[in-house]
Scaffold this active site. Structure first.
Site, short mmCIF file in Angstrom:
data_model
loop_
_atom_site.label_atom_id
_atom_site.label_comp_id
_atom_site.label_asym_id
_atom_site.label_seq_id
_atom_site.Cartn_x
_atom_site.Cartn_y
_atom_site.Cartn_z
N LYS A 134 7.82 -47.00 -19.30
CA LYS A 134 7.56 -47.36 -17.90
C LYS A 134 7.84 -48.85 -17.68
O LYS A 134 8.39 -49.25 -16.66
CB LYS A 134 6.11 -47.02 -17.52
CG LYS A 134 5.75 -47.46 -16.10
CD LYS A 134 4.37 -47.00 -15.69
CE LYS A 134 4.05 -47.45 -14.28
NZ LYS A 134 2.77 -46.91 -13.77
N HIS A 285 40.02 -14.65 -17.37
CA HIS A 285 38.88 -14.40 -16.49
C HIS A 285 37.73 -13.74 -17.23
O HIS A 285 37.17 -12.72 -16.78
CB HIS A 285 39.30 -13.57 -15.29
CG HIS A 285 40.27 -14.29 -14.39
ND1 HIS A 285 39.98 -15.49 -13.79
CD2 HIS A 285 41.54 -13.98 -14.02
CE1 HIS A 285 41.02 -15.90 -13.08
NE2 HIS A 285 41.99 -15.01 -13.21
#
Length: 528
Positions: A134, A285
């Site tokens: 932090k 595909h």
């Protein structure tokens, strides 16, 4: 500068501490880490001396103290923060080196007790990591040994860590905490808790699917677009990818991989890995349009290409053996999007030098590559996720149940096993004709099995391949005899299907009437 070191995995920590000491950094440490550093002759202050409070509760409480978290969280550019530190005699901590208790490794061990799992949940480590991360503008937070070299390099060059590195270390730290907490959640929410069995030796039963599913991935790259050009996309990999998986591959040349390239490449790669002899798979595909085994890569490719040269145009090609010059020369004559193999000879690479757009992917295969599979499969649905165990079933000759009067020949059985492997990777409804270790016609993704059978026959005819005396694999049962009649009319003499239909006997009778052999596999391979 002061550094606090508290690591479970001590790999490389002594060398790091020596480098820090040589740079004039004061060392603070905890428990076993402090003992190790002191044994190496390094001056180290124990955390208990800093906090003026002893480690307690078997080490559960040692760093949860204002003199630790105040030193990590205080903003150096905020006068009120610095005044508070001075008032309470707290010194700043500028560098935190922490790795956490080995929770993931502990619960992965067979016979892990609940007590062992709970004891390996780190509390103080994550709390310190969050505090330092932090306050990244003032504190460097190091959570992995792979970061040690960069930290030392910057300290030697600049005497401090750059904002860029400190921010990157902070991001990595929060990522690690997220991974850690996710693993704990996955474990605990999978435990079928039985209070009456609770003891130090209690090994809980665990549900296959946890009450909350937390999965973590690391971004490999942003992609130019998704399935279509108006969609955005990125490619992610598992935190610890399996050896021999697509995510471990290295692109040797060619354009950047696209979303569709990656999806099709995975289909081809997983299919080719299912063969233990030299094989080639061509995918278009997401469906195999040509699969074959051969004495060498050239033969396997030549046979696979024959199945459907039209669909092979612009396809994805995968080999499970290194590509040599002969195979490379043959492949280079067609338009190929991606070519994958465990390796490429120097001559093969030379062949593709002029084909600058062809994407060559080298994916090293481990010795047991056939066993390397995803354990789970996911599918995103509206506001939800479907999760299942992967379809890793392997069919053996002993699994086949012959249900007709006519018996398959040994050659038929070999081809049936080959056809069944291929059918598992073809979208449902799947019909696959095969002969002599190559696909002869593939019907995929149709709403009716009858249509898939017809399409497979049409494709074989278009490729000028005779389906006489072929075998056929159907990924699910024939609900009526009509599908069987289509494949037999086309020339098939042996059929593999799961069985399990209300009309199984009708289909068996039809096979006997037509004089063909049929085997039941007892398992289906729907692939949607």
């Amino acid at each position: 500068m002061r550094a606090l070191i508290s690591v479970s995995d001590k790999t490389g920590i002594v060398d790091l501490a020596k480098e820090l000491h040589a740079l004039g950094v004061s060392l603070i440490s905890t428990g076993g880490t402090a003992k190790l550093l002191a044994e190496q002759g390094l001056p180290v202050t124990e955390v208990a001396e800093v906090t003026q409070f002893p480690e307690m509760l078997d080490g559960r409480v040692k760093t949860l103290h204002p003199k630790v978290h105040g030193g990590l969280l205080a903003r150096r550019d905020t006068p009120e923060h610095m005044a508070a530190l001075k008032a309470h005699n707290i010194d700043t901590i500028d560098l935190l080196i922490v790795n956490l208790y080995p929770f993931e490794a502990t619960v992965a061990k067979p016979g892990c007790t609940l007590a062992d799992a709970i004891e390996n949940i780190d509390i103080g480590g994550p709390a310190m990591v969050r505090s330092a991360a932090k306050n990244w503008k003032d504190v460097g937070i190091v959570t992995d040994a792979s970061q040690y070299a960069d930290v030392i390099a910057e300290l030697k060059t600049n005497g401090k860590l750059s904002d860029k590195l400190r921010f990157a270390l902070s991001v990595a730290a929060f990522n690690r905490i997220s991974q850690y907490d996710g693993a704990i959640s996955n474990y605990l929410s999978s435990v079928n808790f039985e209070a009456e069995k609770l003891s130090e030796e209690y090994v809980p039963e665990r549900a296959q699917f946890s009450g909350q599913f937390n999965e973590q991935y690391v971004k490999v790259q942003d992609l130019r677009y998704g399935e279509n050009s108006h969609q955005q996309a990125a490619w992610y990999r598992d935190l610890a990818p399996e050896a021999g998986s697509l995510a471990t591959g290295v692109q040797l040349q060619g354009k950047e991989l696209s979303y569709n390239n990656i999806a099709d490449a995975d289909a081809a790669w997983e299919c080719v890995k299912s063969f233990d002899t030299t094989a080639c798979v061509i995918v278009k595909h997401a469906n195999p349009c040509g699969v074959a085994v051969g004495a060498n890569p050239l033969e396997a490719y030549s046979k696979a290409f024959q199945t459907d040269p039209t669909s092979a145009f612009g396809g994805i090609i995968a080999f499970n053996r290194p590509v040599d010059k002969a195979a490379a020369e043959a492949v280079s004559k067609q338009f190929v999007e991606v070519l994958m193999a465990p390796d490429f000879s120097a001559e093969a690479l030379e062949v593709f030098k002029s084909k600058v757009n062809v994407r060559l992917m080298k994916i090293a295969l481990p010795a047991n590559y056939g066993d390397v599979r995803n354990a789970l499969e996911t599918k995103r649905v509206g506001s939800g996720l479907l999760l299942q165990s992967a379809d890793n079933h392997e069919l053996a000759l002993a699994d086949l149940k012959i249900v007709t009067v006519k018996q398959p020949t040994p050659e038929d059985l070999n081809d049936l096993l080959f056809a069944w492997k291929v059918a598992k990777f073809v979208k449902s409804n799947a019909i696959v004709f095969c002969k002599n270790g190559m696909t002869m016609g593939v019907g995929a993704g149709q709403m009716s099995r009858l249509d898939s059978a017809r399409i497979a026959s049409i494709k074989a005819e278009a490729a000028k391949l005779s389906l006489q005396h072929t075998v056929v694999a159907s990924d699910a049962f024939f609900p009526f005899r009509d599908g069987l009649d289509v494949v037999v009319d086309a020339g098939a003499t042996c059929v593999a299907q799961p069985g399990g239909s209300m009309r199984d006997q009708e289909v068996i009778d039809a096979a006997n009437e037509r004089g063909v052999a049929m085997v039941f596999t007892g398992v289906r391979h729907f692939r949607h």
